[in-house]
Design an enzyme around this catalytic site. Structure first.
Site, PDB file in Angstrom:
ATOM      1  N   THR A  59       7.048  48.621  11.637  1.00  0.00           N
ATOM      2  CA  THR A  59       8.315  49.206  11.178  1.00  0.00           C
ATOM      3  C   THR A  59       8.185  50.714  10.978  1.00  0.00           C
ATOM      4  OG1 THR A  59       7.803  48.630   8.886  1.00  0.00           O
ATOM      5  CG2 THR A  59       9.179  47.086  10.112  1.00  0.00           C
ATOM      6  N   ILE A 101       5.698  41.528  14.127  1.00  0.00           N
ATOM      7  CA  ILE A 101       5.938  42.839  13.527  1.00  0.00           C
ATOM      8  C   ILE A 101       5.388  42.863  12.108  1.00  0.00           C
ATOM      9  CG2 ILE A 101       7.736  44.492  12.866  1.00  0.00           C
ATOM     10  CD1 ILE A 101       9.594  42.997  14.880  1.00  0.00           C
ATOM     11  N   CYS A 102       4.819  43.995  11.717  1.00  0.00           N
ATOM     12  CA  CYS A 102       4.443  44.241  10.327  1.00  0.00           C
ATOM     13  C   CYS A 102       4.781  45.691  10.010  1.00  0.00           C
ATOM     14  CB  CYS A 102       2.976  43.906  10.078  1.00  0.00           C
ATOM     15  SG  CYS A 102       1.808  45.013  10.887  1.00  0.00           S
ATOM     16  N   ALA A 103       4.129  46.272   9.040  1.00  0.00           N
ATOM     17  CA  ALA A 103       4.420  47.658   8.669  1.00  0.00           C
ATOM     18  C   ALA A 103       3.834  48.652   9.670  1.00  0.00           C
ATOM     19  CB  ALA A 103       3.900  47.956   7.264  1.00  0.00           C
ATOM     20  N   GLY A 152       1.413  47.524  12.439  1.00  0.00           N
ATOM     21  CA  GLY A 152       0.872  46.882  13.634  1.00  0.00           C
ATOM     22  C   GLY A 152      -0.461  46.209  13.417  1.00  0.00           C
TER      23      GLY A 152
END
Length: 105
Positions: free
Chosen positions: A89, A60-62, A64
Site C-alpha cells: 500500500t 498485498i501488505c504495507a 510487500g
C-alpha cells in the site's frame, strides 16, 4: 511453485481481469487504508484458510514483505499464478493512488 511480483502500475490490469485482491495485514491496518477492492485475510489467520485464496490472487501488505511471505507459503501449498504487490500500500500511494478505509473492500 513460485509467485510473480507486480509493480503498482500493473495492478489495474490484473484487477480488470478478475484477480482477487487479498490484503494480508491485520484488521486494524486494513481499516486504516487498503487498495480499493482488496479483502482482508490476515497473515496470522492464513494457515487453515488457504482455500479462501483463489489461484491468480494478488497479495498485498504495507510494503510487500508480508505479502511475499504469504505468496511463498501459498505457492508451497500448491496455489498457482499468485502475484505479490511490490511496495504494498505504501507503493500504491506513492504513485498517487487512493486507499479505501473501513472494513469494506
Amino acid at each position: 511453485m513460485t509467485y510473480t511480483d507486480l509493480f503498482p502500475n500493473e495492478l489495474d490490469i490484473h484487477r480488470r481481469a478478475g484477480a482477487a485482491l487479498i490484503d494480508v495485514r491485520e484488521p486494524d491496518e486494513y481499516t486504516q487504508g487498503h487498495v480499493p477492492g482488496a479483502i482482508n485475510l490476515p497473515m496470522s489467520e492464513l494457515q487453515g484458510r488457504e482455500t479462501e485464496v483463489p489461484d491468480g490472487a494478488v497479495l498485498i501488505c504495507a510494503s510487500g514483505n508480508r505479502s511475499s511471505q504469504a505468496a511463498a507459503y501459498l505457492a508451497a501449498q500448491g496455489h498457482q499464478k499468485l502475484k505479490n504487490l511490490m511496495g504494498g500500500t505504501f507503493g500504491w500511494t506513492r504513485e498517487g493512488r487512493d486507499l479505501a478505509t473501513g472494513n469494506q473492500p
